[in-house]
Design an enzyme around this catalytic site. Structure first.
Site, PDB file in Angstrom:
ATOM      1  N   SER A  65       0.828  -1.098  -0.040  1.00  0.00           N
ATOM      2  CA  SER A  65       0.033   0.049  -0.039  1.00  0.00           C
ATOM      3  C   SER A  65       0.883   1.213  -0.119  1.00  0.00           C
ATOM      4  O   SER A  65       1.900   1.282   0.607  1.00  0.00           O
ATOM      5  CB  SER A  65      -0.758  -0.068   1.317  1.00  0.00           C
ATOM      6  OG  SER A  65      -1.322   1.179   1.679  1.00  0.00           O
ATOM      7  N   TYR A  71      -2.063  -0.351  10.617  1.00  0.00           N
ATOM      8  CA  TYR A  71      -2.267  -1.142   9.317  1.00  0.00           C
ATOM      9  C   TYR A  71      -1.027  -0.818   8.624  1.00  0.00           C
ATOM     10  O   TYR A  71      -0.471  -1.389   7.719  1.00  0.00           O
ATOM     11  CB  TYR A  71      -3.316  -0.437   8.443  1.00  0.00           C
ATOM     12  CG  TYR A  71      -3.772  -0.636   7.116  1.00  0.00           C
ATOM     13  CD1 TYR A  71      -3.795  -1.919   6.805  1.00  0.00           C
ATOM     14  CD2 TYR A  71      -3.280   0.226   6.098  1.00  0.00           C
ATOM     15  CE1 TYR A  71      -3.826  -2.033   5.161  1.00  0.00           C
ATOM     16  CE2 TYR A  71      -3.221   0.232   4.788  1.00  0.00           C
ATOM     17  CZ  TYR A  71      -3.252  -1.077   4.306  1.00  0.00           C
ATOM     18  OH  TYR A  71      -3.421  -1.415   2.994  1.00  0.00           O
ATOM     19  N   LYS A  78       2.003  -3.273   6.630  1.00  0.00           N
ATOM     20  CA  LYS A  78       2.534  -3.370   5.319  1.00  0.00           C
ATOM     21  C   LYS A  78       4.170  -3.144   5.045  1.00  0.00           C
ATOM     22  O   LYS A  78       4.856  -3.696   4.426  1.00  0.00           O
ATOM     23  CB  LYS A  78       1.660  -2.435   4.323  1.00  0.00           C
ATOM     24  CG  LYS A  78       0.296  -2.661   4.384  1.00  0.00           C
ATOM     25  CD  LYS A  78       0.044  -3.946   3.417  1.00  0.00           C
ATOM     26  CE  LYS A  78      -1.299  -4.357   3.396  1.00  0.00           C
ATOM     27  NZ  LYS A  78      -1.624  -5.668   2.889  1.00  0.00           N
TER      28      LYS A  78
END
Ligand code: UDP
Length: 342
Positions: free
Chosen positions: A126, A151, A155
């Site tokens: 991402s 989050y 990644k």
């Protein structure tokens, strides 16, 4: 036909990618525990492609349950790993759930890919890995800054884990695809974004507001240093993202010699669009007035991020072809269909 394992195959990007893989001639199996998706998406894939996809409803954290999937499918040549939790805001409030789900799942999958000699691995990363970047647009060489939320950190960590494994594992190669803001739906409106969890991404929030599932929506922050005070993102059509996976897979399968290095690609259009401009595009393309207000900034948001996508263009020959208007048009078509079936 080469067989590909798609984790998160019932999810949003996974399902659209399966369509593109099938149309390109791959055989696909899906592994999805359905915590945030529904197997009914497989009916949509069947209607589009004429192919029935088998889903193994197994949790990636459950290593023992994964083994039979690999035993029964010893001809898998590549893995595309989508399955993960993906809400910025939720991750701020439930960090352990994000670390445990996203990291454990990845480790199990990498471990089993070694045991079953699967040599090609593609990871859903991402643009959140760039953090609040000093340079825009970001290239794949732009230094990663501090992750703004758990989050994003999953990644960053996921990319690092894959890079470390790729460096030392013989005959293994990997690609890290950094998605910017995937949105829109397949043009048939037979599949689209339909998470079980309440939508938090901008485009589904817009369509849910337009259809009346929400009375109004909030633009998070109006005092950012951008051209209209709202955050800038790079919205990329989900079918363009899907195509990038097929091209990435071809790239890996065509390699005569493995590189021991993960190749990173930005998947964005290259154009930054503000939240306000995205809303304006929706209103204009679909002839609908949205009910929205301006509110507080959202925790974990970066001000602006958009892609330099030249590397994917040059190496993968990936040319995104759909703009924000097509995103808003297809997302709205899908919302109308989805509301009648759910
Ligand atoms: N956004 C918003 N209202 C919403 C949902 C999102 O203003 O109800 C904004 C959000 O603050 C961000 C942009 O839309 O600036 C894109 O957010 P999204 O959650 O879709 O993706 P992110 O870039 O956070 O991964």
């Amino acid at each position: 036909m080469p067989k590909i394992l798609v984790t998160g195959g019932c999810g949003y990007i996974g399902s659209h990618t399966i369509v593109d893989l099938i149309e390109t001639g791959f055989e696909v199996i899906s592994l999805d525990n359905l915590i945030n998706s529904d197997e009914s998406v497989l009916d949509g894939i069947f209607q589009i492609t004429g192919k029935k996809i088998l889903n193994f409803a197994v949790d990636l954290a459950d290593r023992e349950m994964l083994i039979p999937v690999f035993e029964q499918n010893s001809d898998i040549v590549g893995i595309i790993h989508f399955a993960a939790l993906k809400s910025v805001n939720e991750s701020v409030h439930r960090p352990l759930q994000y670390y445990s789900n996203n990291i454990t799942g990845l480790i199990n999958l990498l471990d089993l890919s070694e045991r079953y000699s699967i040599k090609n691995f593609i990871f859903s990363s991402s643009c959140s890995v760039y953090g609040d970047s000093d340079e825009l647009p970001v290239t794949e060489l732009t230094p990663l800054k501090e992750a703004q939320c758990p989050y994003a950190y999953t990644k960053q960590a996921g990319e690092r884990i894959i890079q470390d494994v790729t460096r030392v594992r013989d005959n293994f190669s990997s690609i890290l695809l950094r998605y910017f803001n995937p949105a829109g739906a397949h043009h048939s409106a037979l599949i689209g974004e339909s998470s079980r969890n309440i939508a938090s991404n901008l485009v589904p929030v817009i369509t849910e507001t337009a259809i009346g599932k929400r009375q109004s929506m909030t633009i998070f922050g109006s005092d950012y240093e951008t051209r209209d005070g709202t955050c800038v993102r790079d919205y990329i059509h989900v079918m363009d993202i899907a195509r990038a996976h097929t091209l990435a897979l071809r790239y890996l399968l065509d390699q005569t010699e493995k590189q021991n290095e993960s190749v990173v690609f930005n998947l964005g259009t290259g154009e930054g669009i503000t939240v306000k401009e995205a809303i304006d595009a929706f209103e204009q393309v679909n002839g609908i007035k949205l009910n929205y207000t301006y509110g507080q900034r959202r925790e974990g948001d970066v001000v602006a991020v958009y892609a330099n996508n030249k590397k994917a263009q040059e190496i993968l020959n990936w040319i995104p072809s759909r703009d924000i208007n097509e995103i808003m048009r297809s997302a709205w078509e899908w919302e109308k269909v989805r509301s009648t079936i759910h």
